[in-house]
Design a protein around this motif. Structure first.
Motif, short mmCIF file in Angstrom:
data_model
loop_
_atom_site.label_atom_id
_atom_site.label_comp_id
_atom_site.label_asym_id
_atom_site.label_seq_id
_atom_site.Cartn_x
_atom_site.Cartn_y
_atom_site.Cartn_z
N HIS A 1 -57.55 -82.39 -7.84
CA HIS A 1 -57.74 -80.99 -7.46
C HIS A 1 -56.73 -80.57 -6.40
O HIS A 1 -56.49 -81.30 -5.44
N GLY A 2 -56.13 -79.40 -6.58
CA GLY A 2 -55.31 -78.81 -5.52
C GLY A 2 -53.81 -78.84 -5.74
O GLY A 2 -53.07 -78.29 -4.92
N LYS B 1 -50.47 -77.51 -6.94
CA LYS B 1 -50.02 -76.17 -7.30
C LYS B 1 -49.56 -76.10 -8.75
O LYS B 1 -48.94 -77.02 -9.27
N ALA C 1 -56.80 -70.40 -7.11
CA ALA C 1 -56.81 -71.87 -7.03
C ALA C 1 -56.21 -72.45 -8.31
O ALA C 1 -56.48 -71.95 -9.41
N SER D 1 -57.27 -77.95 -12.15
CA SER D 1 -57.24 -79.38 -11.85
C SER D 1 -56.42 -80.12 -12.90
O SER D 1 -56.15 -79.60 -13.99
N ASN E 1 -50.62 -77.71 -0.01
CA ASN E 1 -52.01 -77.68 -0.49
C ASN E 1 -52.72 -78.99 -0.20
O ASN E 1 -52.10 -80.06 -0.25
N LYS E 2 -54.02 -78.90 0.08
CA LYS E 2 -54.83 -80.11 0.22
C LYS E 2 -55.21 -80.59 -1.18
O LYS E 2 -55.75 -79.82 -1.98
N VAL E 3 -54.94 -81.85 -1.45
CA VAL E 3 -55.21 -82.42 -2.78
C VAL E 3 -56.30 -83.47 -2.64
O VAL E 3 -56.25 -84.34 -1.76
#
Length: 228
Positions: free
Chosen positions: A27-28, A30, A78, A81, A110-112
């Motif tokens: 998730h996260g 880009k 967002a 995923s 981005n936080k992944v």
């Protein structure tokens, strides 16, 4: 009839879960980050190896990769995923463990985060714990959410394992925590109505009109049997 529906749902969910056993959901990342890479597989392998600081000797072999099968979001939304099927269950578990220890990582601002690739039904059940989790975090009480959709809470007097969100919410309320108590369906009719709503909601946009009508007819037949 109710028992048959429950058993069939459980079997289908179990089969789908097994088919996702080696998958990781990322998730996260880009949208478009992978565009310059020779392949999506190579992009994910390099991303995991670099960001998780894995040694060259560590196996990071990805068999298949794709973005979540939903429409591409607008620029400021967002990102979808990424679902990656690892070469083995062991590799997948080792990567997830390391990612969780690091609390994810940053990539292109981005936080992944990494997680299991849960079946939709399991994911829905796990999301139902949101309020309970929020209360426990606020009270700084440690908890875990074992697969598929259970919760283990580490109270000062010892850990307690809950099998459902209804069970967890009820016990937390008795302990004085501000949570909403979720009532379980009690009568057969309540369970059937709950099951029908749940099934229809779960497959909305996918279930055909014929199948919906079939459920209605079965409910009507059950009602007639009750009246006889």
């Amino acid at each position: 009839m109710l028992k048959l529906h429950i058993e069939m749902d459980a079997k289908l969910t179990d089969l789908e879960g097994r088919s996702r056993r080696e998958n990781i959901r990322i998730h996260g990342v880009k949208e478009g980050s992978e565009d310059d890479a020779p392949s999506m597989v190579g992009f994910v392998e390099r991303l995991l190896r670099h960001k998780l600081e894995l040694p060259e000797s560590a196996e990071v072999r990805v068999e298949r990769v794709h973005r979540a099968l939903v429409p591409k979001p607008p620029p400021n939304a967002a990102p979808r995923s990424i679902v990656a099927k690892m070469a083995s269950y062991r590799t997948k578990e080792e990567i997830l463990k390391l990612a969780w220890q690091k609390h994810g990582f940053e990539y292109l601002g981005n936080k992944v985060n990494l997680d299991h690739d849960y079946a939709p039904e399991v994911l829905k059940q796990r999301k139902e714990y949101a309020e309970v989790k929020s209360v426990l975090k606020e009270k700084k009480i440690r908890f875990q959410t074992p697969f598929p959709a259970k919760m283990r809470v580490f109270y000062p007097e010892g850990p307690v394992l809950y099998g459902s969100v209804e069970e967890a919410a009820s016990d937390l309320a008795k302990r004085g925590f501000p949570v909403t108590v979720i009532k379980c369906p009690e009568t057969i009719m309540e369970q059937i109505r709950h099951l029908m709503w749940h099934t229809t909601r779960k497959t909305r946009g996918q279930m055909s009109k014929d199948r919906t009508q079939d459920y209605k007819e079965k409910l009507q037949a059950f009602r007639r049997q009750e009246q006889e």
